[in-house]
Each structure stands twice: as C-alpha cells, then as structure tokens.
Design a protein around this motif. Structure first.
Motif, PDB file in Angstrom:
ATOM      1  N   GLU A   1      -6.788  18.137   5.875  1.00 61.92           N
ATOM      2  CA  GLU A   1      -5.458  17.548   6.019  1.00 61.92           C
ATOM      3  C   GLU A   1      -5.513  16.055   6.332  1.00 61.92           C
ATOM      4  N   GLU A   2      -6.685  15.515   6.580  1.00 64.97           N
ATOM      5  CA  GLU A   2      -6.798  14.068   6.768  1.00 64.97           C
ATOM      6  C   GLU A   2      -6.492  13.334   5.472  1.00 64.97           C
ATOM      7  N   PHE A   3      -6.773  13.968   4.339  1.00 68.07           N
ATOM      8  CA  PHE A   3      -6.614  13.306   3.042  1.00 68.07           C
ATOM      9  C   PHE A   3      -5.617  13.998   2.108  1.00 68.07           C
ATOM     10  N   LEU A   4      -5.274  15.251   2.378  1.00 66.41           N
ATOM     11  CA  LEU A   4      -4.395  15.999   1.487  1.00 66.41           C
ATOM     12  C   LEU A   4      -3.242  16.621   2.252  1.00 66.41           C
ATOM     13  N   GLY A   5      -2.048  16.591   1.633  1.00 62.95           N
ATOM     14  CA  GLY A   5      -0.887  17.238   2.216  1.00 62.95           C
ATOM     15  C   GLY A   5      -0.498  18.453   1.402  1.00 62.95           C
ATOM     16  N   GLN A   6       0.716  18.412   0.848  1.00 67.69           N
ATOM     17  CA  GLN A   6       1.225  19.549   0.086  1.00 67.69           C
ATOM     18  C   GLN A   6       0.991  19.404  -1.419  1.00 67.69           C
ATOM     19  N   MET A   7       0.085  18.525  -1.789  1.00 68.03           N
ATOM     20  CA  MET A   7      -0.286  18.407  -3.199  1.00 68.03           C
ATOM     21  C   MET A   7      -1.726  17.953  -3.296  1.00 68.03           C
ATOM     22  N   ALA A   8      -2.342  18.280  -4.434  1.00 66.32           N
ATOM     23  CA  ALA A   8      -3.735  17.904  -4.667  1.00 66.32           C
ATOM     24  C   ALA A   8      -3.920  17.625  -6.156  1.00 66.32           C
ATOM     25  N   SER A   9      -4.805  16.693  -6.467  1.00 63.80           N
ATOM     26  CA  SER A   9      -5.072  16.312  -7.851  1.00 63.80           C
ATOM     27  C   SER A   9      -6.463  16.781  -8.264  1.00 63.80           C
ATOM     28  N   ILE A  10      -6.497  17.585  -9.310  1.00 57.96           N
ATOM     29  CA  ILE A  10      -7.745  18.144  -9.818  1.00 57.96           C
ATOM     30  C   ILE A  10      -8.242  17.241 -10.951  1.00 57.96           C
ATOM     31  N   PRO A  11      -9.412  16.637 -10.834  1.00 55.14           N
ATOM     32  CA  PRO A  11      -9.947  15.883 -11.974  1.00 55.14           C
ATOM     33  C   PRO A  11     -10.199  16.841 -13.141  1.00 55.14           C
ATOM     34  N   VAL A  12      -9.831  16.416 -14.326  1.00 53.11           N
ATOM     35  CA  VAL A  12     -10.023  17.272 -15.498  1.00 53.11           C
ATOM     36  C   VAL A  12     -10.532  16.413 -16.645  1.00 53.11           C
ATOM     37  N   ASN A  13     -11.511  16.929 -17.377  1.00 55.51           N
ATOM     38  CA  ASN A  13     -12.076  16.203 -18.511  1.00 55.51           C
ATOM     39  C   ASN A  13     -11.290  16.548 -19.772  1.00 55.51           C
ATOM     40  N   THR A  14     -10.382  15.662 -20.116  1.00 58.85           N
ATOM     41  CA  THR A  14      -9.591  15.835 -21.330  1.00 58.85           C
ATOM     42  C   THR A  14      -9.297  14.472 -21.935  1.00 58.85           C
TER      43      THR A  14
ATOM     44  N   LEU B   1       0.831  -1.203   0.000  1.00 60.29           N
ATOM     45  CA  LEU B   1       0.000   0.000   0.000  1.00 60.29           C
ATOM     46  C   LEU B   1       0.866   1.254   0.000  1.00 60.29           C
ATOM     47  N   ASN B   2       0.493   2.249  -0.828  1.00 60.61           N
ATOM     48  CA  ASN B   2       1.167   3.540  -0.708  1.00 60.61           C
ATOM     49  C   ASN B   2       0.526   4.354   0.416  1.00 60.61           C
ATOM     50  N   GLN B   3       1.365   5.080   1.160  1.00 58.19           N
ATOM     51  CA  GLN B   3       0.825   5.910   2.239  1.00 58.19           C
ATOM     52  C   GLN B   3       0.260   7.219   1.690  1.00 58.19           C
ATOM     53  N   ILE B   4       0.904   7.754   0.641  1.00 65.53           N
ATOM     54  CA  ILE B   4       0.357   8.882  -0.111  1.00 65.53           C
ATOM     55  C   ILE B   4       0.432   8.496  -1.585  1.00 65.53           C
ATOM     56  N   SER B   5      -0.704   8.517  -2.258  1.00 66.42           N
ATOM     57  CA  SER B   5      -0.720   8.083  -3.654  1.00 66.42           C
ATOM     58  C   SER B   5      -0.107   9.150  -4.551  1.00 66.42           C
ATOM     59  N   SER B   6       0.441   8.717  -5.652  1.00 64.32           N
ATOM     60  CA  SER B   6       1.115   9.642  -6.564  1.00 64.32           C
ATOM     61  C   SER B   6       0.123  10.391  -7.444  1.00 64.32           C
ATOM     62  N   SER B   7      -0.656   9.675  -8.237  1.00 64.95           N
ATOM     63  CA  SER B   7      -1.547  10.336  -9.195  1.00 64.95           C
ATOM     64  C   SER B   7      -2.691  11.069  -8.516  1.00 64.95           C
ATOM     65  N   THR B   8      -3.257  10.479  -7.464  1.00 63.97           N
ATOM     66  CA  THR B   8      -4.419  11.097  -6.810  1.00 63.97           C
ATOM     67  C   THR B   8      -4.052  11.913  -5.580  1.00 63.97           C
ATOM     68  N   ALA B   9      -2.792  11.846  -5.131  1.00 64.67           N
ATOM     69  CA  ALA B   9      -2.277  12.670  -4.019  1.00 64.67           C
ATOM     70  C   ALA B   9      -3.033  12.466  -2.710  1.00 64.67           C
ATOM     71  N   LEU B  10      -3.622  11.298  -2.517  1.00 70.11           N
ATOM     72  CA  LEU B  10      -4.434  11.024  -1.332  1.00 70.11           C
ATOM     73  C   LEU B  10      -3.607  10.386  -0.217  1.00 70.11           C
ATOM     74  N   ILE B  11      -3.885  10.769   1.020  1.00 67.98           N
ATOM     75  CA  ILE B  11      -3.265  10.146   2.181  1.00 67.98           C
ATOM     76  C   ILE B  11      -4.125   8.947   2.599  1.00 67.98           C
ATOM     77  N   PHE B  12      -3.496   7.766   2.669  1.00 71.38           N
ATOM     78  CA  PHE B  12      -4.222   6.538   2.995  1.00 71.38           C
ATOM     79  C   PHE B  12      -4.053   6.182   4.480  1.00 71.38           C
ATOM     80  N   PRO B  13      -5.052   5.526   5.083  1.00 72.71           N
ATOM     81  CA  PRO B  13      -5.002   5.151   6.503  1.00 72.71           C
ATOM     82  C   PRO B  13      -4.129   3.919   6.726  1.00 72.71           C
ATOM     83  N   VAL B  14      -2.835   4.113   6.579  1.00 73.37           N
ATOM     84  CA  VAL B  14      -1.888   2.999   6.620  1.00 73.37           C
ATOM     85  C   VAL B  14      -1.815   2.365   8.007  1.00 73.37           C
TER      86      VAL B  14
END
Length: 385
Positions: free
Chosen positions: A311-324, A153-166
């Motif tokens: 801050e429970e789910f986001l740190g110093q980065m955030a991923s914006i969904p975009v329709n492209t 498990l990743n503790q912070i995901s790369s593409s979605t930038a989410l903090i997981f409850p590790v």
C-alpha cells in the motif's frame, strides 16, 4: 454494493479510475438540484447558489484538510491547472520540474505554456521498477538546477497507478523556494488527504473519481499567499464585483454567470454516502484485492510488477505491464468480445493494463479479466508472453 450504482450490468467495469461511477442516492441528489434550478432559474442562480456553494464547501474543507476559503470548485483538474499555469510569471529559460509519469492532458497543458513563454517543462525520468520511495525522491531531484522555479507532480499517477512521495518532495521544494503544484486527481476518497499537512502552494483533486460524485466535480486549492496572483480562467461577474464578498479570490473564481453546478452542490450528500457505507473499510477491502491479484496477472502475461506490492505504492488500482504492439486493438477486443471496460495505456515506450477496484467490484470481476487475457494469449498474437 453493485445495486447501489447505475453501471451497466452486462459490462465488467474495471475502469473506475478514469471517470469514477456515481451511486444512485448521489445521482438522485444531483437531479434534485437540477430540477430546482429549472423550476426557478433566476432565484436559484442569484440568491440560492452562493448559499448552496458555501454549504457544499464546508464539509469538503474538513474532508480534504484545508480552510473553506482557500479553494473553489472546478469541472476537472485540467481546468484547475490551466488556471494556475496562466497566472504564473515565468520567464524564458525558467523550468518546471515534473516526471515522466504525469497525466497526458497535464503534459499538453505545460507544453502549451512553454511554447508561449519560452519556459521549459522537464519530464524527469522515474525509472521502473520502483524499488523504494527514496529511489523516486533521488531520481526526481536529479532534474533540479538553478533554473528550476516550479515543481509539478501527480500524487497518484494515471497510467502507472503509482503513489508518489509528495509530502517529502513538497517539503524539500519549500526549502528550495520553489512553487509546488500537485495534481491529486486520484487522491480524494482513495488515500488519506490533508492538504495543510502536505503544504503545497497549489493542489487539485477530483470528487467525481474515488469520492463517487457526479461527473465534472473537482477543486483547486491555493495557498493564501498566492491567491491575489491567480487570475480567473474566465473573467465574469465576480471580477470587480458590484457586491464583493469577504474574499476577492472567491469572487473571481466562483461566480461565472450561467452554468449548471449541481454536481458541486451534491458534495454533502457525497460525503454522507461515504460515511454511511463505511467507505474506509470498503476502500481497504478493495486495496487488498488489488494487491492480492497483481502478481497473478503479471505471471499470466509474462511480466514483472513495476513496484513493491504494498500500500506504500498502490491503492485501489494497479497497472500490469503487457507486451503488445497493438494496445488499442487489445482494449477494443476486451470490450467488444469479453465486455470488459479496462484501459490499455501506452507510456514511455511501455504498455499497461490498469485495473481499478471499487465497492461494486468482486474477485469474480478480476477473474473475468484473467480468463479473457488467458484466452487472448492462447488465440491471438496481441500479447507476447
């Protein structure tokens, strides 16, 4: 703070999450070790290096919360996970339970391993938007069955930038007797880390991302009970050493012959820089900027946040969904025309623009991105609102 970094001043740099950025004082320390190596290579590698490595590891052990003899440096987390993967003794049909939010190189590593062994890599779906930590935990364990042997498990995901409850997942995995492997590439220097408290069997993290070290500086922690089972990824002088140290585990993994490891040796200077510049407060300011802007960007591109804005789910980065339908063209346009370095990443049929914020960034940088996206929406068909 931007003057402390070597970044190109003509680029709006919003991609710290990929490879980090190194401040000048740390980079100078890096070059100092390289010069010392070249001045007397034999004496440096054979006599000084073991001492320097220990001096580098002692403050890092305190910083990440583990024993100094329970980890070694690696170039990156992919190297670390390959080391663990090749030492596992899984059988055909055994399962590695993971998520569909993992880093692409890690997915490829496990797919390679499974083709060789007949094991199965389970990318359990964690659905978006996230509504609670409990949702993540519940959905994750739906992938568990009698064949599950490993949790990855990743503790912070790369593409979605989410903090997981590790922590919660590691606790339950231990109760079930599963091996736990945590990819914490984005964690050190980003959110609080105490490895002994998390209690994984294996943990890897980088220093060259949020800790600001030179590129190619990471580590692999291995719980004591597993250390004798982990083979070196490259067999070298430490194997059946003529001059063994107190730890066969470290002998096997730390002594790999001729290589420049100056980036590892900078670690005391890295931690000193963070302390001298009150980086906890810098990080806190950056996190606030991330949260304050997330909804604004989603409104601009006509999408919704993928998690609660906290801050429970986001740190110093955030991923914006975009329709492209053209993520690579969008990324290239942002760079070539607007001089913005920001990733545009596909994952699981969706596309995300991920902005990262560190001490050298300001609200003005995010405004530059906002204006560029607004212009692209008005003048092209790359983004559908």
């Amino acid at each position: 703070m931007r003057e402390q970094f070597l970044l190109d001043k003509n680029i709006t740099f919003l991609n710290h999450g990929s490879f980090g950025a190194c401040p000048k004082p740390i980079f100078e320390e890096y070059q100092r070790f390289q010069l010392e190596l070249e001045n007397e290579p034999v004496n440096f590698i054979q006599k000084k290096l073991p001492i320097y490595l220990k001096e580098a590891k002692v403050p890092l052990a305190k910083y990440i919360g583990c024993d100094v003899d329970d980890f070694f440096f690696t170039p990156n987390p992919t190297f670390a996970i390959n080391t663990v993967m090749r030492s596992l003794k899984l059988q055909a049909g055994d399962e590695i339970l993971s998520t569909n939010h993992e880093y692409g190189a890690m997915d490829r590593t496990w797919n390679f391993y499974c083709k060789k062994t007949g094991a199965k890599y389970i990318r359990q779906e964690i659905s978006l938007p996230i509504v609670s930590k409990e949702q993540i935990i519940e959905e994750f364990w739906k992938g568990y069955n009698k064949n599950t042997k490993v949790v990855f498990l990743n503790q912070i995901s790369s593409s979605t930038a989410l903090i997981f409850p590790v922590k919660e997942i590691c606790d339950k995995a231990q109760q079930l007797g599963l091996i736990t492997i945590i990819d914490g590439a984005h964690v050190p220097g980003h959110i609080d880390l105490n490895i002994e408290d998390l209690n994984p069997d294996f943990y890897t993290g980088t220093l060259h991302k949020w800790m600001l070290a030179p590129k190619g500086s990471s580590f692999l922690y291995v719980k004591k009970e597993f250390q004798a089972d982990i083979d070196p990824l490259v067999v070298s002088w430490g194997y059946e050493s003529l001059f063994p140290s107190h730890s066969q585990f470290l002998d096997y993994h730390e002594y790999q012959g001729t290589q420049d490891v100056s980036q590892y040796l900078c670690t005391p200077r890295v931690i000193e820089f963070l302390e001298q510049n009150n980086w906890q407060q810098v990080s806190s300011n950056c996190k606030k900027m991330v949260l304050d802007n997330y909804q604004r960007f989603c409104d601009l591109v006509g999408t919704k946040p993928i998690c609660p804005i906290s801050e429970e789910f986001l740190g110093q980065m955030a991923s914006i969904p975009v329709n492209t339908e053209k993520p690579m063209e969008l990324k290239e346009l942002l760079y070539s025309k607007y001089h913005i370095q920001v990733p545009v990443m596909p994952l699981n049929g969706n596309v995300y623009i991920r902005y990262s914020i560190n001490g050298y960034n300001s609200q003005e940088d995010l405004d530059v991105l906002y204006d560029a996206l607004n212009d692209i929406i008005a003048s092209t068909d790359l983004i559908k609102v």
